[in-house]
Write a protein that holds these residues in place. Structure first.
Motif, PDB file in Angstrom:
ATOM      1  N   GLY A   2       0.798  -1.211   0.000  1.00  0.00           N
ATOM      2  CA  GLY A   2       0.000   0.000   0.000  1.00  0.00           C
ATOM      3  C   GLY A   2       0.833   1.263   0.000  1.00  0.00           C
ATOM      4  O   GLY A   2       1.630   1.512  -0.888  1.00  0.00           O
ATOM      5  N   ASN A   3       0.671   2.043   1.030  1.00  0.00           N
ATOM      6  CA  ASN A   3       1.295   3.352   1.133  1.00  0.00           C
ATOM      7  C   ASN A   3       2.526   3.340   2.045  1.00  0.00           C
ATOM      8  O   ASN A   3       2.948   4.381   2.516  1.00  0.00           O
ATOM      9  CB  ASN A   3       0.245   4.340   1.662  1.00  0.00           C
ATOM     10  N   ASP A  60      -0.786  -1.343  11.213  1.00  0.00           N
ATOM     11  CA  ASP A  60      -1.783  -0.978  10.204  1.00  0.00           C
ATOM     12  C   ASP A  60      -1.529   0.424   9.674  1.00  0.00           C
ATOM     13  O   ASP A  60      -1.724   0.699   8.493  1.00  0.00           O
ATOM     14  CB  ASP A  60      -3.201  -1.070  10.771  1.00  0.00           C
ATOM     15  N   TYR A  61      -1.078   1.323  10.548  1.00  0.00           N
ATOM     16  CA  TYR A  61      -0.743   2.676  10.110  1.00  0.00           C
ATOM     17  C   TYR A  61       0.441   2.635   9.144  1.00  0.00           C
ATOM     18  O   TYR A  61       0.412   3.275   8.091  1.00  0.00           O
ATOM     19  CB  TYR A  61      -0.427   3.560  11.317  1.00  0.00           C
ATOM     20  N   LEU A  63       1.350   0.279   7.212  1.00  0.00           N
ATOM     21  CA  LEU A  63       0.960  -0.352   5.954  1.00  0.00           C
ATOM     22  C   LEU A  63      -0.072   0.454   5.178  1.00  0.00           C
ATOM     23  O   LEU A  63      -0.488   0.066   4.091  1.00  0.00           O
ATOM     24  CB  LEU A  63       0.429  -1.762   6.230  1.00  0.00           C
ATOM     25  N   ARG A  65      -3.149   1.085   6.115  1.00  0.00           N
ATOM     26  CA  ARG A  65      -4.509   0.552   6.265  1.00  0.00           C
ATOM     27  C   ARG A  65      -5.306   1.305   7.319  1.00  0.00           C
ATOM     28  O   ARG A  65      -6.481   1.010   7.536  1.00  0.00           O
ATOM     29  CB  ARG A  65      -4.460  -0.932   6.623  1.00  0.00           C
ATOM     30  N   SER A  66      -4.665   2.256   7.998  1.00  0.00           N
ATOM     31  CA  SER A  66      -5.335   3.038   9.041  1.00  0.00           C
ATOM     32  C   SER A  66      -4.722   4.426   9.083  1.00  0.00           C
ATOM     33  O   SER A  66      -3.526   4.596   8.858  1.00  0.00           O
ATOM     34  CB  SER A  66      -5.139   2.344  10.397  1.00  0.00           C
TER      35      SER A  66
END
Length: 117
Positions: A2-3, A60-61, A63, A65-66
Motif C-alpha cells: 500500500g502506502n 496498520d498505520y 501499511l 490501512r489506518s
C-alpha cells in the motif's frame, strides 16, 4: 504494501532521522532504508515490527490501512526525549561511527541540564 513507502519516509523525516541514522537504529543498511522509501523493496516482518516500535505506531498505520497512528490513538502523546542510557545504548549498538554532527548533537543532549517538562 500500500502506502508504506510514503508513511515510512514521512515518519523518518518528521522525527529528524537521516537515512544513515535510521538504518543504524534499525540494524539495517542505509540502502535498505532508501529502497523502502522508493518502493523498490519491502521490509520483512521483523523489520516492520522494529519500525513500528521505534516510531510508536500501529503496523496498520505503517501499511497504510489506518489513519490512526496507534490502535488507541485518541490524543497525541507528548514527545519523551531519550535519556542518557538510551543514547549510550544507541551509540554502542551502532554498526559504524556517528558523523561529527551526530556526535555533537548527542553530546549536547547528554550534557543538557534541562530536566523541566
Amino acid at each position: 504494501m500500500g502506502n508504506f513507502k510514503n508513511v515510512f519516509k514521512s515518519l523518518r523525516t518528521e522525527n529528524g532521522y537521516t537515512q544513515d541514522g535510521l538504518a543504524d537504529m534499525l540494524g539495517i543498511s542505509r540502502s535498505a532504508v532508501s529502497m523502502y522509501e522508493n518502493g523498490n523493496r519491502e521490509p520483512d516482518l521483523k523489520t516492520l515490527e522494529a519500525i513500528a516500535d521505534l516510531f510508536k505506531v500501529d503496523m496498520d498505520y505503517l501499511l497504510g490501512r489506518s489513519s490512526a497512528t496507534t490502535a488507541a490513538a485518541a490524543t497525541p502523546e507528548r514527545y519523551i526525549a531519550p535519556n542518557c542510557d538510551d543514547l549510550i545504548t544507541v551509540y554502542t549498538r551502532s554498526r559504524k561511527n556517528l558523523s561529527q554532527e551526530e556526535k555533537m548533537r548527542l553530546a549536547r543532549i547528554i550534557l543538557s541540564d534541562d530536566d523541566e517538562e
